[in-house]
Design an enzyme around this catalytic site. Structure first.
Site, PDB file in Angstrom:
ATOM      1  N   GLY A 117       0.809  -1.208   0.000  1.00 21.94           N
ATOM      2  CA  GLY A 117       0.000   0.000   0.000  1.00 21.94           C
ATOM      3  C   GLY A 117       0.847   1.263   0.000  1.00 21.94           C
ATOM      4  O   GLY A 117       0.385   2.339  -0.376  1.00 21.94           O
ATOM      5  N   ARG A 118       2.070   1.110   0.471  1.00 21.40           N
ATOM      6  CA  ARG A 118       2.975   2.278   0.407  1.00 21.40           C
ATOM      7  C   ARG A 118       4.406   1.839   0.149  1.00 21.40           C
ATOM      8  O   ARG A 118       5.362   2.496   0.552  1.00 21.40           O
ATOM      9  CB  ARG A 118       2.886   3.098   1.679  1.00 21.40           C
ATOM     10  CG  ARG A 118       3.175   2.326   2.942  1.00 21.40           C
ATOM     11  CD  ARG A 118       3.426   3.271   4.052  1.00 21.40           C
ATOM     12  NE  ARG A 118       3.373   2.602   5.321  1.00 21.40           N
ATOM     13  CZ  ARG A 118       3.581   3.219   6.463  1.00 21.40           C
ATOM     14  NH1 ARG A 118       3.874   4.495   6.474  1.00 21.40           N
ATOM     15  NH2 ARG A 118       3.522   2.555   7.581  1.00 21.40           N
ATOM     16  N   GLY A 151      -0.463   6.146   1.267  1.00 22.54           N
ATOM     17  CA  GLY A 151       0.744   5.631   0.619  1.00 22.54           C
ATOM     18  C   GLY A 151       2.023   6.309   1.079  1.00 22.54           C
ATOM     19  O   GLY A 151       3.090   6.077   0.516  1.00 22.54           O
ATOM     20  N   ARG A 215       6.129 -12.151   1.222  1.00 21.41           N
ATOM     21  CA  ARG A 215       5.638 -12.428   2.586  1.00 21.41           C
ATOM     22  C   ARG A 215       4.746 -13.657   2.586  1.00 21.41           C
ATOM     23  O   ARG A 215       4.266 -14.069   1.531  1.00 21.41           O
ATOM     24  CB  ARG A 215       4.818 -11.212   3.063  1.00 21.41           C
ATOM     25  CG  ARG A 215       5.578  -9.909   3.017  1.00 21.41           C
ATOM     26  CD  ARG A 215       4.688  -8.778   2.466  1.00 21.41           C
ATOM     27  NE  ARG A 215       5.486  -7.581   2.215  1.00 21.41           N
ATOM     28  CZ  ARG A 215       5.756  -6.654   3.120  1.00 21.41           C
ATOM     29  NH1 ARG A 215       5.253  -6.765   4.334  1.00 21.41           N
ATOM     30  NH2 ARG A 215       6.505  -5.622   2.835  1.00 21.41           N
ATOM     31  N   ASP A 285       1.215 -10.835   7.000  1.00 25.50           N
ATOM     32  CA  ASP A 285       1.717  -9.997   5.910  1.00 25.50           C
ATOM     33  C   ASP A 285       3.032  -9.330   6.295  1.00 25.50           C
ATOM     34  O   ASP A 285       3.677  -8.706   5.455  1.00 25.50           O
ATOM     35  CB  ASP A 285       0.681  -8.931   5.519  1.00 25.50           C
ATOM     36  CG  ASP A 285       0.193  -8.132   6.715  1.00 25.50           C
ATOM     37  OD1 ASP A 285      -0.366  -8.748   7.644  1.00 25.50           O
ATOM     38  OD2 ASP A 285       0.378  -6.907   6.738  1.00 25.50           O
ATOM     39  N   ASP A 295       9.381  -5.054   7.925  1.00 25.07           N
ATOM     40  CA  ASP A 295       8.358  -4.091   8.333  1.00 25.07           C
ATOM     41  C   ASP A 295       8.554  -3.599   9.766  1.00 25.07           C
ATOM     42  O   ASP A 295       7.884  -4.062  10.696  1.00 25.07           O
ATOM     43  CB  ASP A 295       6.943  -4.653   8.145  1.00 25.07           C
ATOM     44  CG  ASP A 295       6.446  -4.398   6.722  1.00 25.07           C
ATOM     45  OD1 ASP A 295       7.257  -3.941   5.888  1.00 25.07           O
ATOM     46  OD2 ASP A 295       5.271  -4.642   6.441  1.00 25.07           O
TER      47      ASP A 295
HETATM   48  P1  AMP Z   1       1.365  -2.855   8.405  1.00 28.11           P
HETATM   49  O1  AMP Z   1       0.602  -3.722   9.368  1.00 28.11           O
HETATM   50  O2  AMP Z   1       1.749  -1.524   8.919  1.00 28.11           O
HETATM   51  O3  AMP Z   1       2.527  -3.588   7.835  1.00 28.11           O
HETATM   52  O4  AMP Z   1       0.380  -2.510   7.196  1.00 28.11           O
HETATM   53  C1  AMP Z   1      -0.692  -3.306   6.777  1.00 28.11           C
HETATM   54  C2  AMP Z   1      -1.137  -2.911   5.401  1.00 28.11           C
HETATM   55  O5  AMP Z   1      -1.496  -1.534   5.381  1.00 28.11           O
HETATM   56  C3  AMP Z   1      -0.122  -3.093   4.306  1.00 28.11           C
HETATM   57  O6  AMP Z   1      -0.796  -3.524   3.176  1.00 28.11           O
HETATM   58  C4  AMP Z   1       0.442  -1.710   4.104  1.00 28.11           C
HETATM   59  O7  AMP Z   1       0.929  -1.515   2.808  1.00 28.11           O
HETATM   60  C5  AMP Z   1      -0.781  -0.856   4.358  1.00 28.11           C
HETATM   61  N1  AMP Z   1      -0.453   0.503   4.803  1.00 28.11           N
HETATM   62  C6  AMP Z   1       0.050   0.881   5.990  1.00 28.11           C
HETATM   63  N2  AMP Z   1       0.221   2.217   6.034  1.00 28.11           N
HETATM   64  C7  AMP Z   1      -0.197   2.702   4.848  1.00 28.11           C
HETATM   65  C8  AMP Z   1      -0.270   3.990   4.265  1.00 28.11           C
HETATM   66  N3  AMP Z   1       0.105   5.077   4.927  1.00 28.11           N
HETATM   67  N4  AMP Z   1      -0.753   4.081   3.009  1.00 28.11           N
HETATM   68  C9  AMP Z   1      -1.148   3.006   2.321  1.00 28.11           C
HETATM   69  N5  AMP Z   1      -1.100   1.769   2.807  1.00 28.11           N
HETATM   70  C10 AMP Z   1      -0.630   1.599   4.053  1.00 28.11           C
HETATM   71 MG    MG Z   2       3.380  -4.525   6.650  1.00 24.95          MG
END
Ligand code: AMP
Ligand code: MG
Length: 546
Positions: A117-118, A151, A215, A285, A295
């Site tokens: 997502g980012r 993102g 992942r 993930d 991450d």
């Molecule tokens: P995380 O648990 O932080 O690794 O994130 C879980 C999901 O949310 C993953 O698919 C990331 O890419 C997405 N994500 C987290 N923060 C953002 C953001 N600021 N913009 C877009 N996607 C995000």
């Molecule tokens: Mg993540």
């Protein structure tokens, strides 16, 4: 002609000379849609997407070792071109930016499509040794997988990701690496604790580097959607690209592959437990297929030894991802991966056997690590009791894990004498620094008793293996880091960087390159968390908002 004298570093290249060999993009099914809008992406492993242009990129820091790793001359990192490329403003010849599709189990529940997502992969650099290294920007703008988010990433979380990636590597913990940290010159809005109080913060981009960023969730998504042909393509690709030593893909190699993931994951978790690292969001993930830490979000380092501790306020209720639960959660995550690849194997038994390999590998590695942490030549049955008692004793009063183990090496246990003649005070003096509040002597009596027990064990080790006190210390100091990225140290670097002063990021990067060395000039970093940091945001409380 390269601008750098070939004699100095014959195999290091300029940015423009880097060679890209984008196997993932070439070999896996692509999303046919090329527009960048949020959507469910069906039947494809990735979507092509460009990083978002940013206004005024500024380099905060880079890791020269990582530049060398991918074959880039570290001098290149100081160029304007480098800053532009790793802010996402410019593509190098051969780069094919894309975001990958994955799903995941978050906090124990299937969450459907998540995806990069980012994160945007720029491509796979092939260095002169023939190794492939994927370059990935984190925080370079939205992708089809951004769901409701922007993102982007903010400076504080990017400093934390950059420093911790490198700190973990130098600690000997398998991890993704970080090449660069760049400010975008743009502001990003974040509600740090989801309290309806959003603030503007500086935006930043980190370039992460790993052989691949695949992942568990990359496999889970295709299994959940019953897209078994794509699942098989991804598994076969992963085997050929990242596990070539296992041979040609097929049912037998699938099992050998899963066994290897169980083994490397066990080793990674044992490392976390050895150094006192708490990941904070061990969703599937966030689990790498390569068994590397991936991450860096609301992670934290144990200060007071406490198996119940989690740095992640989002997890404060259930404490699923607390320090002491990490080995179990990794097993649970592996079981989800086993479920995901089951349709390719159609046999439960070998998958279950592989999960047993995880348990064994974890136990063996943990025992070896504990023996080293205590300076013993081997871990024997009776050491279970010794370690259990130590863990109990460490929680009688708030005791800093890192300082305790490091100082334990210095306790004079007078191994050469028949009887331990030292007074309790003498025994405890080196450990003083580890206590957050100096407790009464009777509170410490169990620790004094434990030290006597430990001393007996060392004498036994001396008789059986001839381990001298000097050898004990050397062994301990190689297993017990002196310097870790304490939560408050990272926060201090963040506070300064927010004001435009990047020196503390540099200092910490340099410090953490040699975490097991004494570094007398850096002694002030060998310090407990100060009281001001006990309940401060960023020091003891973090959230997924980053
Ligand atoms: P995380 O648990 O932080 O690794 O994130 C879980 C999901 O949310 C993953 O698919 C990331 O890419 C997405 N994500 C987290 N923060 C953002 C953001 N600021 N913009 C877009 N996607 C995000
Ligand atoms: Mg993540």
């Amino acid at each position: 002609m390269p601008p750098y004298p070939p004699s100095e570093s014959p195999s290091l290249l300029t940015l423009e000379q880097l060679r890209f060999d984008n196997r993932l993009v070439r070999e896996l099914p692509a999303d046919p849609v090329n527009e960048n809008f949020r959507r469910q992406v069906i039947g494809a492993c990735y979507s092509r997407v460009h990083p978002t242009q940013v206004r005024q990129p500024q380099l905060v820091a880079y890791a020269q070792e990582v530049a060398s790793l991918v074959g880039l001359h570290p001098e290149e990192c100081r160029t304007e071109n480098f800053t532009q490329v790793f802010a996402g403003n410019r593509l190098l010849p051969g780069m094919e930016p894309h975001a990958c599709c994955y799903g995941g189990h978050q906090f124990g529940h299937w969450a459907g499509q998540l995806g990069d997502g980012r994160a945007i992969n720029l491509g796979e650099v092939c260095n002169q040794q023939g190794e492939h290294w994927t370059l990935q920007l984190k925080g370079a703008g939205p992708t089809p997988y951004s769901r409701t988010a922007d993102g982007l990433a903010v400076l504080r979380s990017s400093v934390r990701e950059f420093l911790c990636s490198e700190a973990m590597f130098h600690l000997g913990v398998p991890t993704t690496r970080a090449l660069s940290l760049v400010l975008t010159g743009e502001q990003v809005q974040r509600d740090m604790f989801y309290t309806g109080n959003p603030q503007w913060e500086p935006g930043a981009v980190v370039c992460r580097v790993a052989p691949s960023f695949t992942r568990f969730g990359n496999f889970e998504i295709f299994s959940a959607r019953n897209e078994l042909d794509v699942l098989q393509q991804l598994v076969n690709f992963t085997l050929r690209a990242d596990f070539p030593h296992l041979g040609e893909p097929g049912p037998a190699t699938y099992i050998a592959w899963f066994e290897e993931i169980c083994r490397t994951t066990a080793q990674m978790i044992a490392h976390w437990m050895r150094v006192g690292f708490v990941h904070g969001v061990m969703n599937t993930d966030n689990m790498s297929i390569l068994g590397v830490t991936i991450d860096y979000g609301p992670y934290g380092w144990l200060e007071g030894f406490d198996p119940e501790w989690t740095p992640n306020t989002t997890d404060a209720q259930g404490r699923r991802y607390r320090f002491g639960n990490q080995p179990k959660v990794a097993l649970w995550n592996l079981a989800q991966l086993a479920n995901a690849i089951y349709p390719l194997i159609n046999d439960v038994e070998p998958l279950q056997a592989a999960l047993d390999i995880y348990r064994q590998e974890y136990q063996q590695t943990w025992q070896k690590d504990m023996a080293n942490k205590l300076g013993l030549s081997e871990f024997v049955e009776q050491d279970n009791e010794l370690v259990d008692e130590l863990h109990r004793v460490l929680q009688l009063t708030e005791t800093d894990m890192t300082i305790f183990y490091r100082r334990l090496a210095e306790v004079d246990l007078q191994l050469e004498r028949d009887l331990c003649e030292a007074s309790p005070e003498q025994l405890l003096t080196p450990l003083d620094e580890a206590f957050y509040q100096r407790p009464a002597l009777e509170t410490l009596q169990p620790l004094i008793d434990w030290l006597q027990q430990y001393r007996q064990r060392l004498i036994q080790d001396y008789i059986q293996h001839g381990t001298t006190d000097e050898q004990r210390r050397a062994r301990m100091n190689a297993a017990n880091p002196k310097y870790v990225l304490r939560n408050y140290l990272a926060q201090q670097a963040i506070d300064k960087a927010t004001e435009g002063d990047f020196t503390e990021v540099e200092n910490l990067l340099a410090l953490l390159r040699n975490p097991y060395d004494e570094q007398p000039h850096n002694q002030h970093y060998f310090a407990k968390r100060p009281e001001w940091a006990r309940h401060k945001a960023g020091c003891s409380m973090l959230s997924c908002s980053s």
